[in-house]
Design a protein around this motif. Structure first.
Motif, PDB file in Angstrom:
ATOM      1  N   SER A  73       0.837  -1.207   0.000  1.00 59.91           N
ATOM      2  CA  SER A  73       0.000   0.000   0.000  1.00 59.91           C
ATOM      3  C   SER A  73       0.866   1.250   0.000  1.00 59.91           C
ATOM      4  O   SER A  73       2.032   1.223   0.419  1.00 59.91           O
ATOM      5  N   ILE A  74       0.278   2.355  -0.445  1.00 61.73           N
ATOM      6  CA  ILE A  74       0.999   3.613  -0.624  1.00 61.73           C
ATOM      7  C   ILE A  74       0.255   4.726   0.121  1.00 61.73           C
ATOM      8  O   ILE A  74      -0.923   4.979  -0.140  1.00 61.73           O
ATOM      9  N   LYS A  75       0.917   5.408   1.009  1.00 61.77           N
ATOM     10  CA  LYS A  75       0.323   6.547   1.716  1.00 61.77           C
ATOM     11  C   LYS A  75      -0.038   7.636   0.710  1.00 61.77           C
ATOM     12  O   LYS A  75       0.702   7.872  -0.255  1.00 61.77           O
ATOM     13  N   ASP A  76      -1.141   8.311   0.946  1.00 56.10           N
ATOM     14  CA  ASP A  76      -1.648   9.316  -0.003  1.00 56.10           C
ATOM     15  C   ASP A  76      -0.835  10.613   0.032  1.00 56.10           C
ATOM     16  O   ASP A  76      -1.364  11.696  -0.101  1.00 56.10           O
ATOM     17  N   LEU A  77       0.459  10.467   0.213  1.00 60.27           N
ATOM     18  CA  LEU A  77       1.421  11.569   0.052  1.00 60.27           C
ATOM     19  C   LEU A  77       2.257  11.389  -1.196  1.00 60.27           C
ATOM     20  O   LEU A  77       2.928  12.325  -1.638  1.00 60.27           O
ATOM     21  N   GLY A 154      -3.365   5.528  15.272  1.00 59.43           N
ATOM     22  CA  GLY A 154      -2.063   6.190  15.246  1.00 59.43           C
ATOM     23  C   GLY A 154      -1.835   6.821  13.894  1.00 59.43           C
ATOM     24  O   GLY A 154      -2.410   6.413  12.878  1.00 59.43           O
ATOM     25  N   GLY A 155      -0.998   7.852  13.870  1.00 55.87           N
ATOM     26  CA  GLY A 155      -0.773   8.539  12.614  1.00 55.87           C
ATOM     27  C   GLY A 155       0.624   9.123  12.527  1.00 55.87           C
ATOM     28  O   GLY A 155       1.438   8.927  13.427  1.00 55.87           O
ATOM     29  N   SER A 156       0.918   9.779  11.480  1.00 50.79           N
ATOM     30  CA  SER A 156      -0.086  10.107  10.483  1.00 50.79           C
ATOM     31  C   SER A 156      -0.398   8.971   9.512  1.00 50.79           C
ATOM     32  O   SER A 156      -1.401   9.014   8.794  1.00 50.79           O
ATOM     33  N   SER A 157       0.461   7.934   9.492  1.00 44.47           N
ATOM     34  CA  SER A 157       0.300   6.841   8.523  1.00 44.47           C
ATOM     35  C   SER A 157      -0.729   5.832   9.028  1.00 44.47           C
ATOM     36  O   SER A 157      -0.450   4.644   9.201  1.00 44.47           O
ATOM     37  N   SER A 158      -1.956   6.303   9.229  1.00 46.28           N
ATOM     38  CA  SER A 158      -2.999   5.493   9.859  1.00 46.28           C
ATOM     39  C   SER A 158      -3.451   4.343   8.977  1.00 46.28           C
ATOM     40  O   SER A 158      -3.379   3.168   9.361  1.00 46.28           O
ATOM     41  N   GLY A 159      -3.930   4.663   7.781  1.00 46.44           N
ATOM     42  CA  GLY A 159      -4.377   3.616   6.870  1.00 46.44           C
ATOM     43  C   GLY A 159      -3.257   2.688   6.460  1.00 46.44           C
ATOM     44  O   GLY A 159      -3.491   1.502   6.193  1.00 46.44           O
ATOM     45  N   VAL A 164      -1.561  -3.127   6.750  1.00 49.39           N
ATOM     46  CA  VAL A 164      -0.639  -4.217   7.096  1.00 49.39           C
ATOM     47  C   VAL A 164      -1.221  -5.088   8.206  1.00 49.39           C
ATOM     48  O   VAL A 164      -1.152  -6.323   8.157  1.00 49.39           O
ATOM     49  N   ALA A 165      -1.813  -4.455   9.211  1.00 51.34           N
ATOM     50  CA  ALA A 165      -2.347  -5.204  10.349  1.00 51.34           C
ATOM     51  C   ALA A 165      -3.491  -6.130   9.946  1.00 51.34           C
ATOM     52  O   ALA A 165      -3.670  -7.200  10.537  1.00 51.34           O
ATOM     53  N   THR A 166      -4.270  -5.735   8.952  1.00 49.47           N
ATOM     54  CA  THR A 166      -5.422  -6.541   8.529  1.00 49.47           C
ATOM     55  C   THR A 166      -5.070  -7.596   7.487  1.00 49.47           C
ATOM     56  O   THR A 166      -5.890  -8.459   7.183  1.00 49.47           O
ATOM     57  N   GLY A 167      -3.878  -7.508   6.914  1.00 48.52           N
ATOM     58  CA  GLY A 167      -3.504  -8.421   5.840  1.00 48.52           C
ATOM     59  C   GLY A 167      -3.829  -7.907   4.456  1.00 48.52           C
ATOM     60  O   GLY A 167      -3.668  -8.628   3.475  1.00 48.52           O
ATOM     61  N   ALA A 168      -4.283  -6.661   4.355  1.00 49.68           N
ATOM     62  CA  ALA A 168      -4.566  -6.078   3.046  1.00 49.68           C
ATOM     63  C   ALA A 168      -3.290  -5.788   2.264  1.00 49.68           C
ATOM     64  O   ALA A 168      -3.309  -5.722   1.033  1.00 49.68           O
ATOM     65  N   ALA A 169      -2.186  -5.588   2.970  1.00 46.40           N
ATOM     66  CA  ALA A 169      -0.890  -5.346   2.341  1.00 46.40           C
ATOM     67  C   ALA A 169       0.183  -6.049   3.160  1.00 46.40           C
ATOM     68  O   ALA A 169       0.049  -6.199   4.381  1.00 46.40           O
ATOM     69  N   TRP A 170       1.242  -6.447   2.486  1.00 52.19           N
ATOM     70  CA  TRP A 170       2.365  -7.072   3.177  1.00 52.19           C
ATOM     71  C   TRP A 170       3.282  -6.032   3.793  1.00 52.19           C
ATOM     72  O   TRP A 170       3.994  -6.309   4.762  1.00 52.19           O
ATOM     73  N   ILE A 218       6.091   0.554   7.012  1.00 59.97           N
ATOM     74  CA  ILE A 218       5.582  -0.287   8.090  1.00 59.97           C
ATOM     75  C   ILE A 218       5.544  -1.721   7.577  1.00 59.97           C
ATOM     76  O   ILE A 218       5.082  -1.982   6.462  1.00 59.97           O
ATOM     77  N   THR A 219       6.030  -2.646   8.397  1.00 57.60           N
ATOM     78  CA  THR A 219       6.101  -4.055   8.006  1.00 57.60           C
ATOM     79  C   THR A 219       5.640  -4.933   9.168  1.00 57.60           C
ATOM     80  O   THR A 219       5.306  -4.445  10.244  1.00 57.60           O
ATOM     81  N   ARG A 220       5.666  -6.251   8.934  1.00 55.50           N
ATOM     82  CA  ARG A 220       5.252  -7.205   9.972  1.00 55.50           C
ATOM     83  C   ARG A 220       6.423  -7.784  10.734  1.00 55.50           C
ATOM     84  O   ARG A 220       6.218  -8.464  11.743  1.00 55.50           O
ATOM     85  N   SER A 221       7.641  -7.571  10.283  1.00 56.81           N
ATOM     86  CA  SER A 221       8.818  -8.137  10.942  1.00 56.81           C
ATOM     87  C   SER A 221      10.029  -7.270  10.633  1.00 56.81           C
ATOM     88  O   SER A 221      10.005  -6.444   9.710  1.00 56.81           O
ATOM     89  N   VAL A 222      11.099  -7.484  11.389  1.00 55.36           N
ATOM     90  CA  VAL A 222      12.326  -6.728  11.140  1.00 55.36           C
ATOM     91  C   VAL A 222      12.954  -7.155   9.823  1.00 55.36           C
ATOM     92  O   VAL A 222      13.470  -6.321   9.070  1.00 55.36           O
ATOM     93  N   ARG A 223      12.911  -8.447   9.519  1.00 57.55           N
ATOM     94  CA  ARG A 223      13.515  -8.860   8.246  1.00 57.55           C
ATOM     95  C   ARG A 223      12.774  -8.244   7.066  1.00 57.55           C
ATOM     96  O   ARG A 223      13.393  -7.934   6.041  1.00 57.55           O
ATOM     97  N   ASP A 224      11.469  -8.045   7.200  1.00 53.56           N
ATOM     98  CA  ASP A 224      10.734  -7.326   6.157  1.00 53.56           C
ATOM     99  C   ASP A 224      11.162  -5.868   6.098  1.00 53.56           C
ATOM    100  O   ASP A 224      11.219  -5.269   5.009  1.00 53.56           O
TER     101      ASP A 224
END
Length: 452
Positions: A73-77, A154-159, A164-170, A218-224
């Motif tokens: 996913s890409i932040k709208d900036l 949390g923000g500003s990168s809320s979405g 990532v938390a929902t599994g919509a993006a890696w 933002i990722t799910r792990s440090v290796r990511d």
């Protein structure tokens, strides 16, 4: 599905996970109730088409790209070719489509990422809470199943974090000016890595503060985090193969970093320190009195207000009614900062950085809570401007130190299962990114081993 992007890529290369299979699951999450208000605009159809093309290339025996058609996913900036970029603001709803990808987006696309959408954010990235008056505020999808309360993302990168938390993006491309990657990562149990700002390109993005903005993920792990940073920075990370006992960490005792912790954060932080010490980490308490100099740097709104005002001042003459007043009032503080004040601020910052670097000599990193509280409830912050401003200042307090330092930092989840998410932050001075990531890999493993 695999737990993180690295595991998904391993399965892709082994032929056990198709890009379309993975994308179908990502898009189901992206369309779910948990992702409500997470998107400003979606690219779902083009993402699925890209995934299908990646599968066809793999079937033809061609090598997979580094990200192998997986959802990012890409932040709208950030500019995405053919799409408008609006910073989640009503004042930019007339923006035309971007002629080309921004530099960071181009690097992700070249690495084979399937871009799934522009994520929601605090308008113009000017708050750590993630509340958006124009597009709605995505609720924290991690905390709600734990206590049933509607908490902020949390923000500003809320979405970005929600995706990532929902599994919509890696992984999610975002920005960090005072904690905008690390705060939502901490509130949602994710990993947020803020690199040294100069390592990643900002071309093709809407600025908040040209002195402090960092393009990161933002990722799910440090290796990511290592994997995505290598793509964004176009460089290889040199991982140092040192055991945990070989690292020297500073625990700063100044109230600026440790005051105001709620019971959940205090318990998780103290437990993490105990686990790390038991596994051999050298954690030394130190005083860092130059932290007191931050107040002078942030007076009148500091560099952020001055530089935001420079970008917005002409637009706001006509469009101020279209801004969220909680954002516009903070931008307008920059109008009172003269050119001489701004030059003085830059000089003060250089001196402060030099003092901090001197005082941290000999330490591999500082360890602190990312944020002193768990994700607050949304309703009181929407109802009261005073509560909004006080809470915003509190959640930005710790991570913003690193931006002023021009340093690097990473937030790791450190809560136990069933507890609300808490972030543990490791941070250091500029261009210590490889050292910090190497340490974070060790600490992530140590904390996982310490889970009871």
């Amino acid at each position: 599905m695999p737990d993180d992007l690295s595991a998904a890529l391993q399965q892709r290369h082994a032929g056990r996970l198709g890009a379309v299979e993975a994308m179908t699951k990502s898009l189901a999450a992206a369309r779910s109730e948990a992702c409500s208000h997470a998107w400003v605009r979606d690219f779902f159809d083009s993402a699925l088409l890209h995934a299908r093309q990646c599968d066809e290339l793999q079937a033809a025996g061609l090598p997979l790209a580094p990200l192998a058609g997986l959802a990012i996913s890409i932040k709208d900036l950030f500019d995405v070719a053919g799409q408008p970029t609006t910073a989640a603001s009503a004042s930019l709803t007339d923006a035309g489509p971007a002629a080309q990808d921004g530099a960071a987006v181009a690097r992700l696309r070249a690495a084979g990422a399937a871009l799934v959408g522009h994520t929601n954010m605090t308008e113009f990235a000017f708050s750590g809470l993630g509340i958006n008056a124009h597009h709605g505020t995505p609720l924290n999808p991690v905390t709600r199943p734990l206590d049933g309360l509607e908490r902020i993302p949390g923000g500003s990168s809320s979405g970005a974090a929600v995706s990532v938390a929902t599994g919509a993006a890696w992984a999610a491309l975002g920005s960090d000016t005072g904690g905008s990657i690390r705060i939502p990562a901490a509130f949602q149990g994710l990993v947020g890595f803020k690199s040294t700002a100069a390592l990643t390109p900002r071309d093709g993005s809407i600025p908040l503060s040209t002195s402090l903005d960092t393009v990161c993920a933002i990722t799910r792990s440090v290796r990511d985090a290592v994997l995505i940073h290598e793509i964004l920075a176009a460089r290889r990370v040199a991982i140092l193969p040192r055991p945990l006992r070989a690292w020297r960490l500073a625990l700063v005792t100044e109230p600026l970093l440790l005051d105001g912790m709620d019971a959940t954060v205090s318990l998780a932080f103290q437990r993490s320190l105990q686990v790390l010490r038991q596994q051999g980490a050298q954690i030394e308490e130190i005083s860092l009195p130059c932290l007191q100099g931050l107040a002078a740097l942030q007076a009148q709104g500091g560099l952020v207000a001055a530089e935001a005002w420079a970008w917005h001042r002409h637009r706001m003459q006509e469009l101020i009614p279209m801004y969220d007043s909680r954002v516009s009032t903070r931008i307008q503080r920059g109008a009172a900062i003269s050119a001489a004040d701004y030059i003085d601020l830059q000089a003060l910052r250089r001196d402060w950085i030099a003092d901090m670097q001197s005082d941290l000599t000999g330490f591999d990193a500082v360890i602190s809570p990312t944020v002193p509280v768990v994700a607050p409830e949304l309703a009181p912050l929407e109802a009261s401007l005073d509560a909004y401003m006080a809470t915003n200042g509190l959640v930005l307090r710790n991570p913003a130190v690193v931006n002023m330092l021009d340093g690097c930092a990473i937030s790791l989840p450190c809560q136990q299962p069933g507890e609300l998410p808490v972030g543990l932050m490791l941070w250091s001075t500029a261009h210590q990114d490889d050292r910090l990531l190497s340490l974070a890999l060790q600490i992530e493993a140590a904390l996982a081993a310490g889970v009871q």
